[in-house]
Design a protein around this motif. Structure first.
Motif, PDB file in Angstrom:
ATOM      1  N   GLY A   1      54.163 -24.112 -66.297  1.00  0.00           N
ATOM      2  CA  GLY A   1      55.070 -25.143 -66.791  1.00  0.00           C
ATOM      3  C   GLY A   1      56.099 -24.487 -67.700  1.00  0.00           C
ATOM      4  N   GLN A   2      56.113 -24.878 -68.973  1.00  0.00           N
ATOM      5  CA  GLN A   2      57.018 -24.274 -69.948  1.00  0.00           C
ATOM      6  C   GLN A   2      56.301 -23.274 -70.855  1.00  0.00           C
ATOM      7  N   MET A   3      55.040 -22.967 -70.512  1.00  0.00           N
ATOM      8  CA  MET A   3      54.274 -22.033 -71.332  1.00  0.00           C
ATOM      9  C   MET A   3      54.249 -20.653 -70.682  1.00  0.00           C
ATOM     10  N   ALA A   4      54.728 -19.674 -71.435  1.00  0.00           N
ATOM     11  CA  ALA A   4      54.662 -18.282 -70.978  1.00  0.00           C
ATOM     12  C   ALA A   4      53.327 -17.724 -71.444  1.00  0.00           C
ATOM     13  N   ILE A   5      52.602 -17.079 -70.550  1.00  0.00           N
ATOM     14  CA  ILE A   5      51.277 -16.544 -70.871  1.00  0.00           C
ATOM     15  C   ILE A   5      51.224 -15.085 -70.441  1.00  0.00           C
ATOM     16  N   ILE A   6      50.938 -14.205 -71.387  1.00  0.00           N
ATOM     17  CA  ILE A   6      50.945 -12.767 -71.103  1.00  0.00           C
ATOM     18  C   ILE A   6      49.659 -12.132 -71.625  1.00  0.00           C
ATOM     19  N   THR A   7      49.010 -11.341 -70.782  1.00  0.00           N
ATOM     20  CA  THR A   7      47.775 -10.646 -71.158  1.00  0.00           C
ATOM     21  C   THR A   7      48.072  -9.165 -71.361  1.00  0.00           C
ATOM     22  N   VAL A   8      47.638  -8.648 -72.506  1.00  0.00           N
ATOM     23  CA  VAL A   8      47.897  -7.251 -72.869  1.00  0.00           C
ATOM     24  C   VAL A   8      46.580  -6.512 -73.077  1.00  0.00           C
ATOM     25  N   ARG A   9      46.509  -5.323 -72.519  1.00  0.00           N
ATOM     26  CA  ARG A   9      45.341  -4.451 -72.758  1.00  0.00           C
ATOM     27  C   ARG A   9      45.708  -3.474 -73.861  1.00  0.00           C
TER      28      ARG A   9
ATOM     29  N   VAL B   1      41.324  -6.817 -74.310  1.00  0.00           N
ATOM     30  CA  VAL B   1      42.295  -7.535 -73.486  1.00  0.00           C
ATOM     31  C   VAL B   1      42.573  -8.860 -74.192  1.00  0.00           C
ATOM     32  N   TRP B   2      43.791  -9.009 -74.684  1.00  0.00           N
ATOM     33  CA  TRP B   2      44.168 -10.208 -75.429  1.00  0.00           C
ATOM     34  C   TRP B   2      45.271 -10.953 -74.683  1.00  0.00           C
TER      35      TRP B   2
ATOM     36  N   TRP C   1      54.452 -15.544 -80.812  1.00  0.00           N
ATOM     37  CA  TRP C   1      53.458 -15.854 -79.790  1.00  0.00           C
ATOM     38  C   TRP C   1      52.110 -16.073 -80.472  1.00  0.00           C
ATOM     39  N   ILE C   2      51.247 -16.865 -79.828  1.00  0.00           N
ATOM     40  CA  ILE C   2      49.922 -17.184 -80.369  1.00  0.00           C
ATOM     41  C   ILE C   2      48.847 -16.562 -79.486  1.00  0.00           C
ATOM     42  N   LEU C   3      47.844 -15.990 -80.129  1.00  0.00           N
ATOM     43  CA  LEU C   3      46.710 -15.437 -79.387  1.00  0.00           C
ATOM     44  C   LEU C   3      45.808 -16.579 -78.927  1.00  0.00           C
ATOM     45  N   ILE C   4      45.570 -16.677 -77.619  1.00  0.00           N
ATOM     46  CA  ILE C   4      44.778 -17.788 -77.090  1.00  0.00           C
ATOM     47  C   ILE C   4      43.451 -17.340 -76.454  1.00  0.00           C
ATOM     48  N   GLU C   5      43.269 -16.033 -76.274  1.00  0.00           N
ATOM     49  CA  GLU C   5      42.033 -15.567 -75.652  1.00  0.00           C
ATOM     50  C   GLU C   5      41.825 -14.089 -75.955  1.00  0.00           C
ATOM     51  N   THR C   6      40.566 -13.711 -76.180  1.00  0.00           N
ATOM     52  CA  THR C   6      40.247 -12.297 -76.392  1.00  0.00           C
ATOM     53  C   THR C   6      39.081 -11.907 -75.500  1.00  0.00           C
ATOM     54  N   ASP C   7      39.072 -10.646 -75.099  1.00  0.00           N
ATOM     55  CA  ASP C   7      37.989 -10.155 -74.259  1.00  0.00           C
ATOM     56  C   ASP C   7      37.983  -8.636 -74.351  1.00  0.00           C
ATOM     57  N   GLU C   8      36.892  -8.043 -73.938  1.00  0.00           N
ATOM     58  CA  GLU C   8      36.827  -6.590 -73.858  1.00  0.00           C
ATOM     59  C   GLU C   8      37.278  -6.168 -72.459  1.00  0.00           C
ATOM     60  N   ALA C   9      37.935  -5.021 -72.392  1.00  0.00           N
ATOM     61  CA  ALA C   9      38.387  -4.533 -71.084  1.00  0.00           C
ATOM     62  C   ALA C   9      37.189  -4.183 -70.225  1.00  0.00           C
TER      63      ALA C   9
END
Length: 215
Positions: free
Chosen positions: A154-162, A192-193, A206-214
């Protein structure tokens, strides 16, 4: 009279050049210092979510092939989005959020993360406090920051960074005695955030919405 006209033209030219350089907004403006905001904050920190100077990123931003289509969609929706500036801000946010977590500062965490992530961090902080433990961690370096995935929802940009980083980690008891870890040896860490931002929002952070280990 000719001199006055020439000076006026020079003034207009200089003004236009300044606007072209300073007048455009980037997707992760400083502060993120944003980093650090502009970084840390950065940092992500207005303090804006990112008021500390960010760590420099490579001239060519690191983007996995599978993220290219998503990045193009985000740029189409928000022409001011800049990948290099985003990665700089993401690195600043990574440092700020980790440091707030290690200090047990839930209020500070709330500036950079959504409610779900804040709840998870807060639960870990309370568990640590209940055990009478204190962490004395240091982020030594962020070796790599790579955009692994990107999409427009939609209008939300979502980007995952390692993030591949080196962290010196120490856990102490209530008396300050070391019960685990060492500040002399940095441990490679791979996280991986995922960050999100409304492409039409006035707030560039930008807001952090999820965290995980690679994996």
């Amino acid at each position: 009279m000719e001199t006055i006209i020439i000076l006026a033209l020079v003034f207009v030219f200089v003004a236009m050049r300044l606007y072209s350089v300073l007048g455009r907004r980037t997707g992760h403006e400083q502060p993120i210092a944003k980093p650090v905001e502009a970084q840390p904050s950065a940092a992500p920190v207005t303090r804006s979510r990112a008021d500390v100077p960010a760590q420099p990123v490579a001239a060519e931003p690191a983007i996995d092939a599978q993220a290219h289509e998503g990045i193009r969609a985000i740029v189409t929706a928000d022409p001011a989005f800049d990948v290099t500036a985003f990665l700089g801000g993401a690195q600043a946010a990574y440092r700020l959020i980790l440091e707030a977590f290690w200090k047990g500062d839930s209020e500070e965490l709330g500036r950079y993360v959504d409610d779900g992530v804040r709840d998870d961090f807060t639960a870990a902080i309370r568990q640590r406090e209940a055990a009478g433990e204190v962490v004395d961690n240091r982020l030594i370096a962020i070796e790599h920051a790579v955009i692994e995935r990107a999409r427009l929802d939609g209008q939300m940009a979502i980007i995952t960074v390692r993030f591949d980083a080196d962290i010196a980690a120490v856990t102490r008891d209530a008396e300050g005695n070391v019960i685990a870890g060492s500040l002399s040896d940095a441990v490679p860490t791979h996280d991986v955030w995922t960050f999100s931002r409304h492409v039409r929002a006035d707030d560039p952070n930008w807001i952090l919405i999820e965290t995980d280990e690679a994996a």
